[in-house]
Design a protein around this motif. Structure first.
Motif, PDB file in Angstrom:
ATOM      1  N   TYR A 125       0.832  -1.204   0.000  1.00  0.00           N
ATOM      2  CA  TYR A 125       0.000   0.000   0.000  1.00  0.00           C
ATOM      3  C   TYR A 125       0.860   1.244   0.000  1.00  0.00           C
ATOM      4  CZ  TYR A 125      -4.944   1.261   0.545  1.00  0.00           C
ATOM      5  OH  TYR A 125      -6.231   1.662   0.329  1.00  0.00           O
ATOM      6  N   ILE A 126       2.121   1.065  -0.378  1.00  0.00           N
ATOM      7  CA  ILE A 126       3.018   2.200  -0.496  1.00  0.00           C
ATOM      8  C   ILE A 126       4.078   1.832  -1.509  1.00  0.00           C
ATOM      9  CG2 ILE A 126       4.635   1.457   1.316  1.00  0.00           C
ATOM     10  CD1 ILE A 126       4.769   4.423   2.191  1.00  0.00           C
ATOM     11  N   ASP A 127       4.700   2.846  -2.115  1.00  0.00           N
ATOM     12  CA  ASP A 127       5.725   2.565  -3.102  1.00  0.00           C
ATOM     13  C   ASP A 127       6.916   1.872  -2.456  1.00  0.00           C
ATOM     14  OD1 ASP A 127       5.992   4.945  -1.662  1.00  0.00           O
ATOM     15  OD2 ASP A 127       7.608   5.603  -2.997  1.00  0.00           O
ATOM     16  N   GLU A 128       7.490   0.915  -3.178  1.00  0.00           N
ATOM     17  CA  GLU A 128       8.565   0.111  -2.614  1.00  0.00           C
ATOM     18  C   GLU A 128       9.544  -0.175  -3.742  1.00  0.00           C
ATOM     19  OE1 GLU A 128       6.967  -3.283  -0.529  1.00  0.00           O
ATOM     20  OE2 GLU A 128       8.931  -4.248  -0.415  1.00  0.00           O
ATOM     21  N   ASP A 129      10.848  -0.038  -3.456  1.00  0.00           N
ATOM     22  CA  ASP A 129      11.793  -0.376  -4.517  1.00  0.00           C
ATOM     23  C   ASP A 129      12.280  -1.814  -4.341  1.00  0.00           C
ATOM     24  OD1 ASP A 129      13.710  -0.428  -2.577  1.00  0.00           O
ATOM     25  OD2 ASP A 129      14.535   1.566  -3.061  1.00  0.00           O
ATOM     26  N   ASP A 130      13.196  -2.219  -5.260  1.00  0.00           N
ATOM     27  CA  ASP A 130      13.593  -3.622  -5.263  1.00  0.00           C
ATOM     28  C   ASP A 130      14.336  -4.030  -3.996  1.00  0.00           C
ATOM     29  OD1 ASP A 130      12.392  -3.866  -7.624  1.00  0.00           O
ATOM     30  OD2 ASP A 130      14.211  -3.698  -8.846  1.00  0.00           O
ATOM     31  N   ASP A 131      14.915  -3.051  -3.289  1.00  0.00           N
ATOM     32  CA  ASP A 131      15.652  -3.395  -2.073  1.00  0.00           C
ATOM     33  C   ASP A 131      14.745  -3.415  -0.856  1.00  0.00           C
ATOM     34  OD1 ASP A 131      17.886  -3.468  -3.609  1.00  0.00           O
ATOM     35  OD2 ASP A 131      18.368  -1.346  -3.261  1.00  0.00           O
ATOM     36  N   GLY A 132      13.471  -3.209  -1.061  1.00  0.00           N
ATOM     37  CA  GLY A 132      12.552  -3.206   0.065  1.00  0.00           C
ATOM     38  C   GLY A 132      12.472  -1.856   0.753  1.00  0.00           C
ATOM     39  N   ASN A 133      13.066  -0.816   0.155  1.00  0.00           N
ATOM     40  CA  ASN A 133      12.941   0.522   0.750  1.00  0.00           C
ATOM     41  C   ASN A 133      11.711   1.218   0.202  1.00  0.00           C
ATOM     42  OD1 ASN A 133      15.379   0.237   2.153  1.00  0.00           O
ATOM     43  ND2 ASN A 133      16.519   0.808   0.289  1.00  0.00           N
ATOM     44  N   TYR A 134      11.220   2.199   0.962  1.00  0.00           N
ATOM     45  CA  TYR A 134      10.062   2.958   0.521  1.00  0.00           C
ATOM     46  C   TYR A 134      10.557   4.345   0.121  1.00  0.00           C
ATOM     47  CZ  TYR A 134       8.123  -0.746   3.425  1.00  0.00           C
ATOM     48  OH  TYR A 134       7.841  -1.947   3.969  1.00  0.00           O
ATOM     49  N   PRO A 135      10.714   4.599  -1.170  1.00  0.00           N
ATOM     50  CA  PRO A 135      11.377   5.850  -1.622  1.00  0.00           C
ATOM     51  C   PRO A 135      10.722   7.109  -1.079  1.00  0.00           C
ATOM     52  CG  PRO A 135      11.128   4.319  -3.441  1.00  0.00           C
ATOM     53  CD  PRO A 135      10.395   3.725  -2.284  1.00  0.00           C
ATOM     54  N   THR A 136       9.408   7.182  -1.065  1.00  0.00           N
ATOM     55  CA  THR A 136       8.792   8.426  -0.586  1.00  0.00           C
ATOM     56  C   THR A 136       9.064   8.628   0.887  1.00  0.00           C
ATOM     57  OG1 THR A 136       6.715   7.230  -0.284  1.00  0.00           O
ATOM     58  CG2 THR A 136       6.946   8.486  -2.317  1.00  0.00           C
ATOM     59  N   LEU A 137       9.132   7.533   1.637  1.00  0.00           N
ATOM     60  CA  LEU A 137       9.401   7.659   3.068  1.00  0.00           C
ATOM     61  C   LEU A 137      10.837   8.072   3.318  1.00  0.00           C
ATOM     62  CD1 LEU A 137       7.587   4.793   4.993  1.00  0.00           C
ATOM     63  CD2 LEU A 137       7.274   7.273   5.166  1.00  0.00           C
ATOM     64  N   VAL A 138      11.738   7.544   2.478  1.00  0.00           N
ATOM     65  CA  VAL A 138      13.137   7.937   2.614  1.00  0.00           C
ATOM     66  C   VAL A 138      13.257   9.441   2.393  1.00  0.00           C
ATOM     67  CG1 VAL A 138      15.436   7.676   1.601  1.00  0.00           C
ATOM     68  CG2 VAL A 138      13.976   5.659   1.923  1.00  0.00           C
ATOM     69  N   ALA A 139      12.555   9.890   1.381  1.00  0.00           N
ATOM     70  CA  ALA A 139      12.591  11.325   1.089  1.00  0.00           C
ATOM     71  C   ALA A 139      11.986  12.124   2.240  1.00  0.00           C
ATOM     72  CB  ALA A 139      11.832  11.605  -0.205  1.00  0.00           C
ATOM     73  N   PHE A 140      10.926  11.566   2.817  1.00  0.00           N
ATOM     74  CA  PHE A 140      10.267  12.260   3.928  1.00  0.00           C
ATOM     75  C   PHE A 140      11.239  12.418   5.096  1.00  0.00           C
ATOM     76  CE2 PHE A 140       7.930  11.672   7.991  1.00  0.00           C
ATOM     77  CZ  PHE A 140       7.203  12.863   7.996  1.00  0.00           C
ATOM     78  N   THR A 141      11.961  11.374   5.403  1.00  0.00           N
ATOM     79  CA  THR A 141      12.897  11.429   6.513  1.00  0.00           C
ATOM     80  C   THR A 141      13.988  12.453   6.241  1.00  0.00           C
ATOM     81  OG1 THR A 141      12.461   9.117   6.947  1.00  0.00           O
ATOM     82  CG2 THR A 141      14.449  10.039   7.945  1.00  0.00           C
ATOM     83  N   GLU A 142      14.451  12.485   4.979  1.00  0.00           N
ATOM     84  CA  GLU A 142      15.474  13.471   4.626  1.00  0.00           C
ATOM     85  C   GLU A 142      14.962  14.877   4.823  1.00  0.00           C
ATOM     86  OE1 GLU A 142      16.743  12.611   0.662  1.00  0.00           O
ATOM     87  OE2 GLU A 142      17.787  10.764   1.326  1.00  0.00           O
ATOM     88  N   GLU A 143      13.687  15.027   4.471  1.00  0.00           N
ATOM     89  CA  GLU A 143      13.112  16.354   4.492  1.00  0.00           C
ATOM     90  C   GLU A 143      12.825  16.836   5.910  1.00  0.00           C
ATOM     91  OE1 GLU A 143      10.065  16.675   1.430  1.00  0.00           O
ATOM     92  OE2 GLU A 143       8.945  17.993   2.781  1.00  0.00           O
ATOM     93  N   THR A 144      12.318  15.960   6.758  1.00  0.00           N
ATOM     94  CA  THR A 144      11.832  16.390   8.070  1.00  0.00           C
ATOM     95  C   THR A 144      12.646  15.875   9.233  1.00  0.00           C
ATOM     96  OG1 THR A 144      10.447  14.445   8.297  1.00  0.00           O
ATOM     97  CG2 THR A 144       9.473  16.345   7.187  1.00  0.00           C
ATOM     98  N   GLY A 145      13.503  14.887   8.996  1.00  0.00           N
ATOM     99  CA  GLY A 145      14.275  14.316  10.102  1.00  0.00           C
ATOM    100  C   GLY A 145      13.477  13.339  10.947  1.00  0.00           C
ATOM    101  N   ILE A 146      12.263  13.022  10.501  1.00  0.00           N
ATOM    102  CA  ILE A 146      11.460  12.089  11.285  1.00  0.00           C
ATOM    103  C   ILE A 146      11.673  10.666  10.756  1.00  0.00           C
ATOM    104  CG2 ILE A 146       9.108  11.399  11.923  1.00  0.00           C
ATOM    105  CD1 ILE A 146       8.336  14.374  11.651  1.00  0.00           C
TER     106      ILE A 146
END
Ligand SMILES: Nc1ncnc2c1ncn2[C@@H]1O[C@H](COP(=O)(O)OP(=O)(O)OP(=O)(O)O)[C@@H](O)[C@H]1O
Ligand SMILES: Nc1ncnc2c1ncn2[C@@H]1O[C@H](COP(=O)(O)OP(=O)(O)OP(=O)(O)O)[C@@H](O)[C@H]1O
Ligand SMILES: [Mg+2]
Ligand SMILES: [Mg+2]
Lengths: 362, 265, 399, 303, 399
Positions: A33-54
């Motif tokens: 129910y969320i975008d996921e890349d081949d390594d099992g990471n969630y790209p939008t969430l990674v970006a979110f963490t970069e952006e907000t530190g959460i």
């Protein structure tokens, strides 16, 4: 022993917010129910963490509205932290949580992007003014079939009762979708003012088809397994799933909204009453209401995004995608889809019991 | 002779094939290059074995870890309590003996749904939130009976003359317990512990009622079952299976070797 | 526990007014017994008569219901088992299966913190010629070897009092005789007090200084083996310790030296000093080896009882001696032993014979012979109880 | 290892001592635990089973009462499930017994000469314990799906009607129950057969009994404790199982058992009184059945 | 199965060239044996010599590796156990634990569909005086009672051949003697052929018409009991069947009637007819009861061997007789039995004595005496095997 069975009359109170100091967030959601890349990471969430530190701890913890509720309701009733700061649940379940006071009121000031919310979803009957919940993704329930086995395709729910498909039809264990489609087939406006008679009529049709063996099985998400293993050749389905299994197991299936109409549902963010990180949750919701982010998710999960502007953003990613009616439905498509009206607790109890009696057989 | 000579061995082979089919299936599909669900064969890959914990943010591994912790804690508690009961039951005479035996038999005669639902209702009534603790409490409860049965057999087969010999040879009661009784009971206690762990590790029904939001390995599988179990679950199950099998077979073979060595003396 | 020394020598054992009741069963009615230090005392009796119970009382594994137990003059009735200067060789050996032989033997020494337990244990194993098996486990030994280990494990502690509960029960005759010799040697060498329980009368008689015959929880007779054999006081002892030819009859004549009993019309004379009763109904007897078989009617002599004629109804050859069964009509059947010094039996089946014995060999008993069936009631309660319990427990566990 | 649970050992004569404080100390913690986490839940389950819905309450809210009508209701509503549970469990138990006896006999009796082989076969019997039973059941579901190799072959061989299917049928559920509880049947059988004294069989044949009579008159009666233990260990959990019959596993709408009904009432409908009443009925029925069975088979001492 | 009749009389048994190999062990090397119908045959031998194996071969519970088995002239080598007219009383009784006593006894009758099995079973139980226990289960009986039931269960079928595998092993001496008498009576009454296995030499000798001594899977000597005892042919038989005083030496003189052996400087004369070897190194012997003890130096007489002087080093009283151990220096130690016809022992400890025996009682052996340790290697193979298996099983279960 204290007789606090289930809800309880005294509503629990919200936990103190520690978001200022605690830059983490637990998000419980459905599978795929969320975008996921081949390594099992969630790209939008990674970006979110970069952006907000959460730091977001994304957990696939919801398999079913009822069972998830069953698991956490005792803690909710006591106002405890259920281990999730935000959960995405379906409209009617969200309604129950709000009724029981299991959610925290959202501070719209923290979610400026809420302005991007599709107008049609701004004022649902279970949460007027979206004080407690914000839509995540939505979808249609309709019919689907195996193109190889049924080259002619299907058009209406009636077609599922075709004798050739005896024993090879699946329906969903989600009452609102299965019964909803049947009621629509009966010409009932499921969003409108209907009563026991209409429900009974649809339920009876289902009972007949199950008892006659026309319907092979009644399942939740696992109806996909049956489609894949070809135990079922046609079924009542959710729109997003078909795109996913076509990608996964060969382009074999097709989805359609029945001629009499399909159902439309939404899963909504909410903040459970015991969560001490409401602000972080609001920050997250706000992030996913940026059209670019919403488009990225929608492109991956194939469900309907509630974010205005996402379609435009999606064209930038993949113009073909933007044409997909199941992701970015136009007015015409949307007009075929109907939202199941909110049930009163008594109705809920009564209809669920009647529906379950089919599921449990006799 | 004749017929009976090969009929039974042949049957045994077929029976074992039957017993092992789903296990082999699970093992084979741990190498399936699947995407979400693991149903159709899509090609061989070692990826799932190499990246078990990467899927879904490591949910499989976390569930697996929870199962191990729960199993260990429940095993330690149940084994301790059960061993104490077993010793008391065999070695002492007291009035409530038969009621206690009944109390120990009942959990084994009670279907798991009833145990699970009953305990869940109880936790609900008392207002205890469900988490690891409630799972451990529940597992310990149904393990105790099995421990008692296993250890009791061992205690009963322990010749009391051995303890008497210990006392006769100047062993104080505690020395007799730790140097004679306990070492002799140890194999039984270990067997009981292993059984407890296995029961706890594989329990789903009782867990499902009492786990709240905590995930365990069987529960993870049950939840995933509704949308396709990732091959990583097969990997973990296969790994557990292989490790357990290697340990058990090594133990058996070395035991057999020891017995053979012993026979040569 | 205090470090204790080896017993310098055996201690004497005294049981005063001991009674032992089990729930629903009185195993020992009233027992008084004194065993002098350094003696080899044998407790003899049929199965279930209370021998093991007596031993367990002395070892402190069972508490007497009443009475006192003194070892070396010290009252130990309330002393715990592990604090008594007593060791036991158990009927079932009770070797610790999880320890090697040497660890088994050293166990008691270690508990008492004796110096060099291993060295002493090896010494003890050498004594029973099993030192080469020191590293094995009990399961790897044969029954006879296990028994020797059990002996070593007890002896190594040099207890003031060594209790032996049928320690030779599992051995075959040959090994048994050898072990008996060994035990006796060890006892004499070390000077310990041995209390040896057995139901093998021959064993008791060849080994012990004093033999006590126990029956139904009480001691019937006690004394030097020869004495007991020569002059049994009760029918039980007369028949349990060897075999006897017994006759019951009314006393028809009494002199200072002798009494005359008339049994089935035949008069039998017994020395008065060798008879427990001198009037009324008396049972008298004579040992089968004391009876001489005559194939021709002998002349009546003063010093001999003469019976006959009778008929030989069974001759059985047993190697060393031949046993004759002689039917004397109303007097019953008599058993006669004759050592095989010649080749052929003296009398064949059916021969008419006369029997005689020296008056001085007769004895008179205190009680009368009870009639028994062909097969005595075989009610060794222990075996039945044990089996029942086993069956029950195993059934319980199968669950 | 698991099979030791069913092992019986040569019992030694024990002389249980007088009532003792030590016994109390040893028993107390464990018994207290069971009272707290087994007995009181049963009591509160009973109380729950008598509750009524709260007046004006929302879904899932109940008040304590003495509403025995709940029992009548659930029996009326779910009697087919109750019968089905016991029917399926019985069928699975019988099948498991038929499957396991020859297997246990081979391992326990025929393989005695080869201890290593014997223990390896035992490991294979308990092997399923080491892999999650949910996964095994799902594997069967895949292996027996309509288009699977097994089913299509059976259809090709005309052993199965062309439109027949396996998953979702009572056969599939019974099959799953049987498969999953085979180790529970085989192990107790093995432990008694392993102890079976072959000299009895020899004595039988010495006394003119042919092999079949020896089996019927001696082997079977002597292995009765294993049969009883095995059937109980299979029947009890099978009657309460809800995984095999679950629609997500091997079952379908018309194969739902009591376990599924209890689960649905407890987790979906939030009808706790109904779930509790059903649980109590299930447990009581099992206890009665077990009691009758154990008495009839003459092994009362087991309890 | 066809309804069969009771055997009218015993059948004879013939074993021809039997060999039995177990994996890795040859239990019976080469066995030929004929047992005439109606006789009481005893197979005697030490533990592990192959007695039970022989019986199992006859019963059909084991197949011979080679050779043929004939019962009543009919070759039954390939006949199944349950079809042979043979019954066995097992060493371990093997009573069916799940049946009552009466059901046990009636089992064989029912299998053969004999009329009135219950009546016949009660008859058989009455014979062993256990009819009052008919409704009990085997576990509720004592060892001796169980043994009697096992006997009844076999005898009730009136088999042509009854195999008894140490049926009296568990009984105490007294009961054992009674059961022996009983067995013998039954055998004579019914006229069955009995093949009785035992390791009790006395039992074999008193009961059997013919005794065979088995050693290491072969029969060493066979014959009437008196014959075997009187003239053993090998050292094994001489020592296994009773005790013997043996001397090994070179033959220094041979006449037609006698040979003279010089052992440690002393000359011993043995009848030539009673010696298996007449030259070279020969072991000669005499039974202890044939030796006479002299407290004064006797005059040398022609017909007697005379040894001495020696010293009495042990006197042990055993009831019927007294055993003397006499040290004769280089000649070794001699055992002498003297029946206790008088009261006191003839010679006390340390007395100087002379020994003599009638020349005609000596015998010469075919082989020589092997030296043994104080404790013989206790390698009863069965017991070790059983223990090993037990250990193994318990280990497996511990798991
Ligand atoms: N714990 C007990 N409870 C009840 N009765 C007992 C108990 N222990 C022993 N007895 C009984 O006490 C009596 C004496 O038993 P004991 O063991 O002393 O006999 P024993 O002379 O050693 O016999 P054996 O020669 O068979 O060993 C028996 O009748 C036995 O049944
Ligand atoms: N199944 C078997 N496999 C291997 N060896 C065996 C087997 N059965 C018996 N033996 C061996 O054969 C030999 C003869 O055994 P058998 O049982 O005939 O002895 P036995 O004379 O009856 O001894 P006992 O007096 O102890 O009963 C023994 O050495 C025994 O170990
Ligand atoms: Mg005893
Ligand atoms: Mg034998």
């Amino acid at each position: 022993a204290c007789a606090n069975t289930g809800g309880g009359s005294a509503k629990p109170s919200a936990a103190a917010d520690t978001s200022e100091t605690d830059k983490t967030l637990n998000w419980a959601n459905w599978a795929a129910y969320i975008d996921e890349d081949d390594d099992g990471n969630y790209p939008t969430l990674v970006a979110f963490t970069e952006e907000t530190g959460i730091e977001v701890n994304y957990e696939v913890a919801v398999d079913d509205n009822n069972t998830y509720y069953g698991k956490v309701k005792d803690q909710l009733a006591l106002g405890q932290d259920i281990g999730a700061d935000t959960v995405c649940l379906t409209d009617w379940m969200v309604g129950r949580w709000i009724r029981f006071g299991y959610t925290q009121e959202l501070d719209h000031a923290n979610i400026p992007n809420l302005a991007n919310l599709t107008p049609a979803l701004q004022d649902p009957d279970f949460d007027p003014g979206r004080k407690f919940s914000v839509p995540w993704q939505g979808g249609f329930a309709g019919i689907c079939w195996n193109k190889e086995a049924i080259p002619g395709g299907l058009e209406s729910v009636e077609d599922l009762w075709n004798a050739e498909l005896k024993g090879r039809v699946g329906v969903l264990s989600e009452m609102r979708d299965t019964i909803g489609l049947l009621m629509l087939q009966n010409g009932v406006d499921i969003a409108g003012d209907w009563g026991d008679a209409e429900f009974e009529a649809a339920n009876e049709i289902l009972r007949e088809q199950v008892e006659s063996g026309q319907v092979r099985n009644i399942k939740g998400n696992s109806y996909l397994e049956d489609l894949k293993s070809e135990d079922t050749l046609a079924a009542i389905c959710w729109s997003g799933d078909i795109t996913v299994i076509n990608a996964e197991a060969g382009d074999k299936w097709e989805f359609a909204i029945p001629t009499a109409g399909g159902t439309l549902w939404n899963d909504n963010f909410l903040v459970p009453i015991g969560s001490p990180r409401k602000t972080n949750a609001e920050t997250l919701i706000n992030y996913y209401y940026e059209p670019e982010v919403a488009a990225e998710v929608a492109a991956w999960v194939n469900y309907i995004t509630p974010v205005v502007g996402a379609k435009e953003a999606a064209i930038a990613i993949d113009p073909a995608l933007a044409e997909n009616q199941l992701i970015f439905p136009d007015e015409d498509t949307l007009s075929q889809a109907h939202i199941f009206r909110t049930l009163t607790p008594a109705e809920e109890q009564k209809y669920q019991a009647a529906f379950q009696s089919i599921l449990l057989g006799s | 002779m004749g017929l009976g000579d090969w009929l039974l061995p042949a049957y045994t082979i077929i029976a074992f094939v039957f017993l092992l089919i789903p296990i082999v299936y699970t093992f084979v599909f741990s190498f399936n290059d699947s995407i979400k669900s693991n149903i159709a064969w899509r090609g061989f890959t070692l990826d799932k074995w190499l990246n078990v914990c990467n899927v879904e943010g490591g949910a499989v591994c976390q569930a697996f870890g929870n199962s191990i912790v729960i199993g260990l804690v429940a095993t330690v508690i149940a084994t301790t309590l059960g061993t104490m009961i077993a010793i008391a039951l065999v070695r002492y005479r007291f009035r409530a003996r038969s009621s206690i035996s009944l109390l120990l038999f009942l959990p084994m005669a009670t279907p798991e749904v009833v145990l699970g639902a009953g305990l869940a209702a109880q936790f609900l009534a008392v207002g205890v939130p469900k988490d690891m603790l409630t799972i451990i409490l529940a597992h310990t409860m149904f393990c105790i009976s099995f421990v008692v049965v296993t250890v009791k057999a061992r205690v009963a087969s322990l010749d009391p003359a051995l303890e008497e010999a210990g006392r006769d040879l100047y062993g104080s009661p505690s020395q007799v317990f730790w140097r004679v009784t306990f070492p002799l009971l140890l194999p039984g206690i270990l067997a009981a512990a292993l059984l407890s762990f296995a029961l706890s590790f594989d329990d789903f029904i009782i867990t499902n009622f009492n786990s709240g939001s905590v995930s365990t390995f069987p529960k993870y599988i049950y939840i995933s079952a509704s949308r396709g179990i990732p091959a990583e679950a097969n990997v973990i199950a296969s790994a557990v299976f292989i490790i357990a099998l290697v340990i058990v077979i090594t133990a058996q073979v070395s035991r057999a070797a020891r017995v053979r060595r012993l026979a040569k003396l | 526990m205090a470090v204790r020394e080896f017993a310098e020598r055996g201690a004497d054992l005294e049981l005063v007014g001991i009674q032992k009741r089990f729930p629903g069963f009185t195993a020992i009615e009233e027992l008084d017994l004194v065993i002098p230090a350094g003696s080899f005392f044998a407790l003899l009796g049929p199965s279930g008569c209370g021998k093991t119970t007596t031993l367990r009382l002395v070892a402190g594994l069972e508490e007497p219901t009443r009475g006192r137990i003194l070892i070396g003059g010290k009252d130990v009735t309330d002393t715990k088992s592990h604090e008594r200067p007593v060791n036991t060789v158990f009927q079932s050996y009770a070797l610790f299966p999880h320890m090697t032989i040497i660890e088994n033997v050293a166990f008691g020494l270690k508990r008492r913190r004796m110096s060099d337990p291993m060295g002493k244990a090896h010494e003890a194993l050498k004594l029973v010629e099993l030192d080469h098996l020191a590293q094995r486990r009990p399961q790897q030994l044969s029954g006879g070897q296990q028994q020797r280990v059990a002996l070593a494990r007890a002896i190594v502690n040099r207890p003031a009092l060594l209790l032996l509960d049928e320690p030779l029960g599992a051995l075959d005759l040959k090994l048994r005789r050898q072990m008996q010799l060994e035990l006796k040697t060890i006892q004499e060498e070390v000077g310990l007090t041995f209390l040896h329980v057995t139901h093998d009368q021959e064993e008791a008689m060849t080994m012990a200084d004093t033999v006590a015959v126990m029956n139904k929880g009480a001691i019937e007779q006690m004394g030097a083996p020869e004495e007991l054999y020569d002059l049994p006081r009760t029918a039980f002892v007369a028949n349990f310790l060897g075999q006897s030819n017994l006759f019951t009859g009314e006393v028809v004549g009494t002199t200072a030296d002798a009494i005359t009993v008339e049994a089935a019309g035949t008069r039998i004379v017994v020395p008065a000093a060798r008879s427990q009763k001198h009037q009324g109904e008396v049972t008298v007897g004579v040992r089968p080896e004391k009876v001489v078989l005559h194939t021709e009617a002998p002349t009546e002599t003063a010093g001999r009882n003469l019976l006959g004629p009778g008929r030989v109804i069974d001759v059985s050859f047993s190697g060393v001696s031949t046993q004759y069964l002689v039917d004397l009509g109303a007097l019953g059947t008599l058993l006669v032993f004759a050592q095989n010094v010649g080749f052929a039996p003296v009398a064949g089946l059916g021969t008419e014979v006369w029997l005689s014995w020296d008056l001085t060999h007769g004895f008179g008993l205190a009680d009368e012979l009870a009639e028994t069936g062909r097969f005595p009631a075989d009610d060794s309660t222990t075996s039945i109880a044990v089996q029942r319990r086993e069956a029950l427990v195993s059934e319980l566990e199968e669950h | 290892m698991a099979f030791a649970a069913f092992a019986t050992a040569e019992a030694q004569p024990q002389a249980p001592k007088r009532k003792s404080r030590i016994a109390l100390l040893l028993l107390l913690p464990g018994i207290l635990y069971l009272v707290l986490f087994f007995l009181t839940p049963l009591i509160s389950l009973t109380l729950t089973s008598l509750q009524v819905p709260s007046e004006f309450g929302d879904i899932g809210q109940y008040d304590y009462a003495f509403n025995w009508q709940n029992y009548v209701d659930v029996v009326q509503l779910y009697w087919p499930h109750i019968l089905r549970s016991f029917g399926y469990a019985l069928a699975a138990t019988v099948l498991a017994l038929l499957f396991s006896y020859p297997l246990a006999y081979f391992i326990g009796v025929k393989a005695r000469r080869w201890p290593l082989l014997q223990s390896l076969m035992l490991v294979l019997v308990i092997a399923p314990f080491f892999i999650s039973f949910l996964l095994r059941t799902l594997a069967w579901k895949q292996l027996l799906s309509d288009e699977s190799f097994i089913i299509t072959s059976l259809k090709a061989l005309s052993l199965l009607a062309p439109d027949a299917h396996f998953t979702g049928t009572p056969f599939a559920v019974i099959f799953g129950l049987t498969y999953n509880f085979i180790p529970f049947m085989t192990l107790p059988l093995y432990t008694t057969l392993e102890r079976l004294d072959l000299r009895y069989l020899e004595a039988g044949s010495d006394l003119y009994a042919n092999p079949f009579t020896v089996f019927r008159k001696i082997t079977i009666p002597l292995s009765m404790p294993g049969i009883v233990a095995g059937t109980l260990l299979t029947f009890i959990p099978a009657a309460g199982d809800y995984v095999n019959a679950s629609r997500d596993f091997l079952g379908g709408p018309d194969t739902q058992m009591m376990g599924n009904v209890i689960e649905a009432n407890f987790l979906v409908l939030l009808n706790y009184p109904a779930a509790a009443a059903l649980s109590i009925i299930l447990m009581a029925a099992i206890l009665v059945l077990v009691g009758i069975y154990v008495r009839r088979s003459g092994t009362e001492d087991l309890l």
